[in-house]
Design an enzyme around this catalytic site. Structure first.
Site, PDB file in Angstrom:
ATOM      1  N   LYS A 112      50.784  16.143  26.380  1.00  0.00           N
ATOM      2  CA  LYS A 112      49.567  16.883  26.675  1.00  0.00           C
ATOM      3  C   LYS A 112      49.562  17.385  28.125  1.00  0.00           C
ATOM      4  O   LYS A 112      48.889  18.356  28.453  1.00  0.00           O
ATOM      5  CB  LYS A 112      48.326  16.017  26.439  1.00  0.00           C
ATOM      6  CG  LYS A 112      48.198  15.408  25.051  1.00  0.00           C
ATOM      7  CD  LYS A 112      48.017  16.443  23.969  1.00  0.00           C
ATOM      8  CE  LYS A 112      47.510  15.844  22.666  1.00  0.00           C
ATOM      9  NZ  LYS A 112      48.464  14.963  21.981  1.00  0.00           N
TER      10      LYS A 112
HETATM   11  C1  LIG Z   1      48.813  14.803  20.651  1.00  0.00           C
HETATM   12  C2  LIG Z   1      50.070  14.113  20.359  1.00  0.00           C
HETATM   13  C3  LIG Z   1      50.827  14.428  19.213  1.00  0.00           C
HETATM   14  C4  LIG Z   1      50.366  15.429  18.187  1.00  0.00           C
HETATM   15  O1  LIG Z   1      50.345  16.742  18.685  1.00  0.00           O
HETATM   16  P1  LIG Z   1      49.471  17.865  17.967  1.00  0.00           P
HETATM   17  O2  LIG Z   1      49.542  19.052  18.843  1.00  0.00           O
HETATM   18  O3  LIG Z   1      48.081  17.296  17.898  1.00  0.00           O
HETATM   19  O4  LIG Z   1      50.044  18.078  16.630  1.00  0.00           O
HETATM   20  C5  LIG Z   1      52.035  13.777  19.039  1.00  0.00           C
HETATM   21  N1  LIG Z   1      52.461  12.845  19.907  1.00  0.00           N
HETATM   22  C6  LIG Z   1      51.749  12.513  21.005  1.00  0.00           C
HETATM   23  C7  LIG Z   1      52.275  11.455  21.906  1.00  0.00           C
HETATM   24  C8  LIG Z   1      50.544  13.135  21.283  1.00  0.00           C
HETATM   25  O5  LIG Z   1      49.851  12.818  22.373  1.00  0.00           O
END
Ligand SMILES: *Cc1c(COP(=O)(O)O)cnc(C)c1O
Length: 494
Positions: A112
């Site tokens: 993120k």
């Molecule tokens: C948010 C997240 C995901 C999923 O990503 P999306 O964009 O919601 O599909 C996978 N792994 C981690 C560690 C995340 O923080």
């Protein structure tokens, strides 16, 4: 001509990129989508000579057309700096016949950070461009990682405030500590007695509350979103797909023009959608393998054409993927419906009223770039163990979902296309589950003890993000019901 962002649920109107970023979500509940896909203007060869920032600029300028070069470069410069623990920003590791694209070298050690390091800069720049007078209040639902990354990005940013809602009991201990110890005069963190879908639905309801909007405007506030429903989150993510491709070319691992596959651990469908966008702008992508944990609503969707959230919500060791309503799928639905906003709105109405919808065979045919797969808890633990035993590489639980699904895919299809596995978190963020997988037993030690043991065992240094919270003071302890989310927001803004 500027790219215009339209709602997935309304065929008229539209906003420039900066306006769409400030607004976050369309007033009709739809998500903003570009009215066309631009094409890369720089050759792969030239891109492969650039660093991450250079590639990010080449990608983002195509979509955020009303930002000036100076504005965009300012945002990129400040986002991808030494907050990241490697100058490469998004390094690739070659392990067991696949490339792991490590997106966890930012401030909060999850992917993120790739978008949330830049979103506050895009947001404040966009607000200035549009002469927004009100203070922007970011409302965010998190399955664990968005929350901290958004808090870190928006804490003490002039002209902004942020409220984060997370599912109490539904995140890892490190994730929770990261959030509840967040400093900053403009931040609030609230646990809700519910799951991520409840948090996300609650936030969307607040956005749709016109009365509240008017009331807030009078008091000098307006809401926006830091979730992947905001195009300011989505577009920066396209950059690392392009970057990964150009690195493989640069290192001579693939020929220019050769197709590669991506396997993406998926929850809200934001990350993998950015991969789809990368393909649309000209990156030679073969398959996008969509990896789910036991909440396999997307796997079932790609198999059957039926999206059905009426099922048990399972808490897994990959909590950031514990999601039954994958918001960003709506953007794919809009594309495969032939950019038919009415058809898309109809399906989304069915989702909110009946918890399900079915796409037409013609739409299903257009999903052929996507392959669904899922992995059980046992399979993921086994995969973490096996890859470490064979190669010494330690992956986190989310990456393990992708790694497992990719392995199944290769066994089933014998497809040997070079593949990038998108690695979304540091193993130090989910240490309990990682250590249980590595040591093949239930751990009863404290999380921070396990962190030290993981470090001693593997020789990996404990990331700063973890050291920072080891002894930090808890500053947020509000917990509320999902019905009270709006009240908490009002209280915070008093
Ligand atoms: C948010 C997240 C995901 C999923 O990503 P999306 O964009 O919601 O599909 C996978 N792994 C981690 C560690 C995340 O923080």
């Amino acid at each position: 001509m500027d790219i215009i962002y339209r709602s997935t649920r309304k065929s008229t109107g539209g906003l420039k990129a900066s306006e769409a970023i400030v607004q976050g979500i369309s007033t009709d509940g739809g998500l903003f989508v570009p009215d066309r896909f631009p094409k890369l203007e720089t050759s792969i060869k030239d891109l492969s000579k650039m660093d991450y920032k250079g590639v990010a600029y080449e990608v983002m300028k195509l979509f955020l057309t009303d930002f000036t070069e100076e504005e965009l470069k300012y945002c990129i410069e400040h986002a991808y700096d030494d907050k990241f623990d490697t100058g490469e920003i998004a390094p690739l590791s070659y392990v067991d016949n696949a490339y792991y694209l490590e997106l966890f070298h930012g401030k909060t050690i999850a992917f993120k950070d790739m978008a949330l390091s830049i979103l506050p800069y895009l947001m404040t720049t966009a607000a200035k461009k549009n002469q927004i007078k009100e203070k922007i209040v970011i409302l965010t639902a998190t399955s664990g990682d968005t929350g901290k990354a958004a808090l870190a990005g928006f804490a003490d940013v002039e002209g902004c405030g942020i409220v984060v809602f997370y599912p109490k009991g539904g995140v890892s201990r490190v994730q929770e500590r990261q959030m509840v110890t967040q400093k900053g005069a403009n931040v609030k963190v609230v646990g809700i007695t519910g799951n991520f879908d409840d948090a996300q639905t609650g936030v969307k309801q607040i956005f749709a509350d016109r009365e509240l909007e008017a009331q807030m405007k009078e008091r000098g506030y307006r809401f926006s979103s830091a979730n992947s429903i905001n195009i300011g989150r989505l577009i920066p993510q396209v950059a690392y797909y392009v970057f990964a491709y150009t690195r493989l070319v640069k290192e001579g691992r693939i020929a220019e023009g050769e197709k590669i596959n991506f396997t993406v651990p998926t929850g809200n469908f934001g990350n993998i959608l950015a991969g789809y966008y990368a393909k649309q702008i000209g990156i030679p992508v073969g398959k996008l393998i969509c990896a789910s944990n036991e909440n396999k609503v997307l796997f079932d969707f790609f198999e059957t054409g039926i999206y059905d959230r009426n099922r048990e919500f399972i808490l897994t060791s990959s909590p950031s993927m514990d999601i039954l309503i994958s918001s960003n799928l709506e953007r794919l639905i809009y594309e495969i419906a032939g950019e038919d906003a009415d058809a898309c709105a109809e399906l989304m109405k069915s989702l909110s009223e009946n918890g399900k919808y079915e796409i037409t065979p013609a739409m299903k045919e257009k999903c052929r770039d996507f392959i669904g797969g899922y992995a059980s808890e046992e399979e993921c633990a086994k995969r973490i163990h096996e890859v470490y035993a064979n190669t010494g590489y330690v992956m986190d639980t989310h990456t393990a979902v992708a790694s497992t699904v990719y392995k199944q895919y290769v066994e089933k299809t014998k497809d040997v296309t070079p593949t990038v596995i998108v690695s979304t978190a540091s193993p130090f963020k989910f240490t309990r589950s990682v250590m249980e997988a590595l040591e093949e037993k239930k751990e009863d030690a404290d999380d921070f003890e396990l962190i030290d043991r993981l470090s001693a065992m593997t020789g990996m240094t404990v990331p700063n993000a973890v050291e920072e919270i080891r002894n930090a003071e808890v500053l947020h302890d509000t917990v509320c019901d999902k019905e009270q989310m709006k009240d908490e927001v009002i209280k915070f803004l008093k």
